[in-house]
Design a protein around this motif. Structure first.
Motif, PDB file in Angstrom:
ATOM      1  N   LEU A 216      -5.906  14.658   1.896  1.00  8.54           N
ATOM      2  CA  LEU A 216      -6.751  15.544   1.097  1.00  8.54           C
ATOM      3  C   LEU A 216      -6.280  16.977   1.309  1.00  8.54           C
ATOM      4  O   LEU A 216      -6.144  17.421   2.449  1.00  8.54           O
ATOM      5  CB  LEU A 216      -8.211  15.406   1.527  1.00  8.54           C
ATOM      6  CG  LEU A 216      -8.808  14.004   1.489  1.00  8.54           C
ATOM      7  CD1 LEU A 216     -10.219  14.017   2.087  1.00  8.54           C
ATOM      8  CD2 LEU A 216      -8.825  13.462   0.074  1.00  8.54           C
ATOM      9  N   VAL A 217      -6.038  17.703   0.221  1.00  8.51           N
ATOM     10  CA  VAL A 217      -5.522  19.064   0.313  1.00  8.51           C
ATOM     11  C   VAL A 217      -6.559  20.045  -0.227  1.00  8.51           C
ATOM     12  O   VAL A 217      -6.786  20.133  -1.437  1.00  8.51           O
ATOM     13  CB  VAL A 217      -4.185  19.211  -0.439  1.00  8.51           C
ATOM     14  CG1 VAL A 217      -3.623  20.628  -0.247  1.00  8.51           C
ATOM     15  CG2 VAL A 217      -3.175  18.172   0.039  1.00  8.51           C
ATOM     16  N   ASP A 218      -7.234  20.723   0.680  1.00  8.03           N
ATOM     17  CA  ASP A 218      -8.245  21.741   0.373  1.00  8.03           C
ATOM     18  C   ASP A 218      -9.282  21.247  -0.638  1.00  8.03           C
ATOM     19  O   ASP A 218      -9.625  21.936  -1.601  1.00  8.03           O
ATOM     20  CB  ASP A 218      -7.589  23.030  -0.128  1.00  8.03           C
ATOM     21  CG  ASP A 218      -8.284  24.276   0.429  1.00  8.03           C
ATOM     22  OD1 ASP A 218      -8.823  24.215   1.549  1.00  8.03           O
ATOM     23  OD2 ASP A 218      -8.278  25.319  -0.253  1.00  8.03           O
ATOM     24  N   GLY A 219      -9.773  20.077  -0.396  1.00  8.55           N
ATOM     25  CA  GLY A 219     -10.812  19.490  -1.238  1.00  8.55           C
ATOM     26  C   GLY A 219     -11.233  18.154  -0.665  1.00  8.55           C
ATOM     27  O   GLY A 219     -10.704  17.690   0.344  1.00  8.55           O
ATOM     28  N   GLY A 220     -12.212  17.529  -1.312  1.00 10.70           N
ATOM     29  CA  GLY A 220     -12.636  16.191  -0.909  1.00 10.70           C
ATOM     30  C   GLY A 220     -13.914  16.135  -0.098  1.00 10.70           C
ATOM     31  O   GLY A 220     -14.458  15.046   0.089  1.00 10.70           O
ATOM     32  N   LEU A 221     -14.397  17.263   0.391  1.00  5.61           N
ATOM     33  CA  LEU A 221     -15.639  17.268   1.174  1.00  5.61           C
ATOM     34  C   LEU A 221     -16.823  17.625   0.276  1.00  5.61           C
ATOM     35  O   LEU A 221     -16.699  18.444  -0.632  1.00  5.61           O
ATOM     36  CB  LEU A 221     -15.554  18.279   2.319  1.00  5.61           C
ATOM     37  CG  LEU A 221     -14.435  18.063   3.336  1.00  5.61           C
ATOM     38  CD1 LEU A 221     -14.582  19.065   4.476  1.00  5.61           C
ATOM     39  CD2 LEU A 221     -14.417  16.633   3.868  1.00  5.61           C
TER      40      LEU A 221
ATOM     41  N   PRO B 256       0.828  -1.213   0.000  1.00  2.65           N
ATOM     42  CA  PRO B 256       0.000   0.000   0.000  1.00  2.65           C
ATOM     43  C   PRO B 256       0.862   1.262   0.000  1.00  2.65           C
ATOM     44  O   PRO B 256       1.968   1.280   0.545  1.00  2.65           O
ATOM     45  CB  PRO B 256      -0.799  -0.127   1.304  1.00  2.65           C
ATOM     46  CG  PRO B 256      -0.785  -1.586   1.621  1.00  2.65           C
ATOM     47  CD  PRO B 256       0.541  -2.087   1.148  1.00  2.65           C
ATOM     48  N   VAL B 257       0.347   2.315  -0.611  1.00  3.57           N
ATOM     49  CA  VAL B 257       1.081   3.576  -0.730  1.00  3.57           C
ATOM     50  C   VAL B 257       0.229   4.721  -0.211  1.00  3.57           C
ATOM     51  O   VAL B 257      -0.986   4.587  -0.022  1.00  3.57           O
ATOM     52  CB  VAL B 257       1.477   3.853  -2.195  1.00  3.57           C
ATOM     53  CG1 VAL B 257       2.385   2.758  -2.732  1.00  3.57           C
ATOM     54  CG2 VAL B 257       0.226   3.978  -3.082  1.00  3.57           C
ATOM     55  N   ALA B 258       0.875   5.858   0.016  1.00  3.15           N
ATOM     56  CA  ALA B 258       0.151   7.073   0.377  1.00  3.15           C
ATOM     57  C   ALA B 258      -0.503   7.644  -0.867  1.00  3.15           C
ATOM     58  O   ALA B 258       0.030   7.561  -1.971  1.00  3.15           O
ATOM     59  CB  ALA B 258       1.110   8.085   0.982  1.00  3.15           C
ATOM     60  N   LEU B 259      -1.666   8.238  -0.679  1.00  4.11           N
ATOM     61  CA  LEU B 259      -2.421   8.837  -1.787  1.00  4.11           C
ATOM     62  C   LEU B 259      -2.791  10.261  -1.400  1.00  4.11           C
ATOM     63  O   LEU B 259      -3.214  10.513  -0.272  1.00  4.11           O
ATOM     64  CB  LEU B 259      -3.687   8.025  -2.058  1.00  4.11           C
ATOM     65  CG  LEU B 259      -4.659   8.555  -3.118  1.00  4.11           C
ATOM     66  CD1 LEU B 259      -4.012   8.567  -4.498  1.00  4.11           C
ATOM     67  CD2 LEU B 259      -5.938   7.723  -3.134  1.00  4.11           C
ATOM     68  N   THR B 260      -2.642  11.181  -2.342  1.00  2.00           N
ATOM     69  CA  THR B 260      -3.026  12.562  -2.079  1.00  2.00           C
ATOM     70  C   THR B 260      -3.640  13.195  -3.310  1.00  2.00           C
ATOM     71  O   THR B 260      -3.467  12.708  -4.432  1.00  2.00           O
ATOM     72  CB  THR B 260      -1.813  13.401  -1.614  1.00  2.00           C
ATOM     73  OG1 THR B 260      -2.259  14.675  -1.157  1.00  2.00           O
ATOM     74  CG2 THR B 260      -0.801  13.601  -2.734  1.00  2.00           C
ATOM     75  N   GLY B 261      -4.364  14.284  -3.091  1.00  2.00           N
ATOM     76  CA  GLY B 261      -4.925  15.070  -4.180  1.00  2.00           C
ATOM     77  C   GLY B 261      -5.284  16.445  -3.657  1.00  2.00           C
ATOM     78  O   GLY B 261      -5.649  16.604  -2.481  1.00  2.00           O
ATOM     79  N   HIS B 262      -5.164  17.437  -4.537  1.00  2.00           N
ATOM     80  CA  HIS B 262      -5.472  18.821  -4.188  1.00  2.00           C
ATOM     81  C   HIS B 262      -6.685  19.287  -4.970  1.00  2.00           C
ATOM     82  O   HIS B 262      -6.828  18.983  -6.156  1.00  2.00           O
ATOM     83  CB  HIS B 262      -4.265  19.706  -4.519  1.00  2.00           C
ATOM     84  CG  HIS B 262      -4.560  21.178  -4.477  1.00  2.00           C
ATOM     85  ND1 HIS B 262      -4.579  21.971  -5.607  1.00  2.00           N
ATOM     86  CD2 HIS B 262      -4.859  22.012  -3.436  1.00  2.00           C
ATOM     87  CE1 HIS B 262      -4.860  23.214  -5.276  1.00  2.00           C
ATOM     88  NE2 HIS B 262      -5.036  23.276  -3.971  1.00  2.00           N
ATOM     89  N   SER B 263      -7.588  20.011  -4.305  1.00  2.00           N
ATOM     90  CA  SER B 263      -8.745  20.591  -4.981  1.00  2.00           C
ATOM     91  C   SER B 263      -9.593  19.489  -5.623  1.00  2.00           C
ATOM     92  O   SER B 263     -10.009  18.552  -4.945  1.00  2.00           O
ATOM     93  CB  SER B 263      -8.271  21.642  -6.002  1.00  2.00           C
ATOM     94  OG  SER B 263      -9.333  22.432  -6.465  1.00  2.00           O
ATOM     95  N   MET B 264      -9.835  19.566  -6.923  1.00  2.00           N
ATOM     96  CA  MET B 264     -10.604  18.508  -7.578  1.00  2.00           C
ATOM     97  C   MET B 264      -9.903  17.157  -7.452  1.00  2.00           C
ATOM     98  O   MET B 264     -10.548  16.110  -7.344  1.00  2.00           O
ATOM     99  CB  MET B 264     -10.817  18.861  -9.048  1.00  2.00           C
ATOM    100  CG  MET B 264     -11.692  17.869  -9.802  1.00  2.00           C
ATOM    101  SD  MET B 264     -13.419  17.829  -9.234  1.00  2.00           S
ATOM    102  CE  MET B 264     -14.028  19.345  -9.975  1.00  2.00           C
TER     103      MET B 264
END
Length: 206
Positions: free
Chosen positions: A35-40, A6-14
């Motif tokens: 999650l970076v300023d998104g995801g909700l 398993p690896v770390a996963l990230t995303g910003h905005s969309m």
């Protein structure tokens, strides 16, 4: 990392919404989610045209996509005056801006397309229930980094504080961290980038 585990996963905005969906559907592939300023979920008020909401929240950013610029430098100068980027201007931000350019000399423009941005925005506003379900079935430790300021370097934030507080209460394993002094862009740039990199590497990750 890189050994099939398993690896770390990230995303910003969309990208945060894409990362959320991937982690919810294939949790065995990831050991943590950032999650970076998104995801909700961002539900649209009932009866309100999604395009009207996009014009209200993303209007200046969308308007920029239809403009052309005489030169690369004209495009850079436009962003040097941008209220969200200008005060924190750096070589990294300039490289980010130049990467976004396309088109012939005399008619340079952003690589992003207005029709695609609007379609993504409509999908996002219309998928609040689906993203809420994704949050509800998260099975990996998740950290949300969120900014106090939005696309124009001022309030409102992309993710309002009451929305963040609600989902931090509702979702076991979801923690939220306020990145003071950042906006929707600069949370990934300058001094704030260190916070993102450390959390992604697992330093101080819940």
């Amino acid at each position: 990392m890189g050994d099939g585990g398993p690896v770390a996963l990230t995303g910003h905005s969309m990208g945060a919404y894409i990362a959320l969906r991937a982690a919810a559907r294939r949790p065995e592939l990831f050991d943590r989610l950032l999650l970076v300023d998104g995801g909700l979920p961002l539900p649209a008020p009932e009866g309100v045209d999604p395009d009207a909401i996009l014009d209200l929240t993303l209007g200046p950013a969308i308007a920029r996509l239809s403009r052309t610029y005489e030169s690369d430098q004209a495009y850079v100068d436009f962003f040097r005056a941008h209220p969200a980027l200008g005060p924190d201007w750096s070589p990294d931000i300039e490289a980010y801006v130049r990467y976004d350019l396309t088109g012939p000399q005399g008619a340079r423009r952003s690589k992003a397309r207005e029709d695609a941005v609007r379609q993504d925005g409509r999908d996002l506003l219309g998928s609040a229930d689906a993203f809420a379900a994704d949050l509800g079935r998260l099975a990996v430790p998740t950290l949300l980094l969120h900014s106090p300021l939005g696309l124009l370097g001022q309030e409102p934030a992309m993710l309002p504080a009451p929305l963040v507080e609600h989902w931090a209460r509702e979702v076991p394993g979801l923690q939220a961290e306020f990145v003071e002094g950042s906006n929707h862009y600069t949370i990934l740039m300058g001094s704030h980038a260190k916070t993102v990199a450390e959390r992604l590497a697992g330093v101080s990750f819940p």
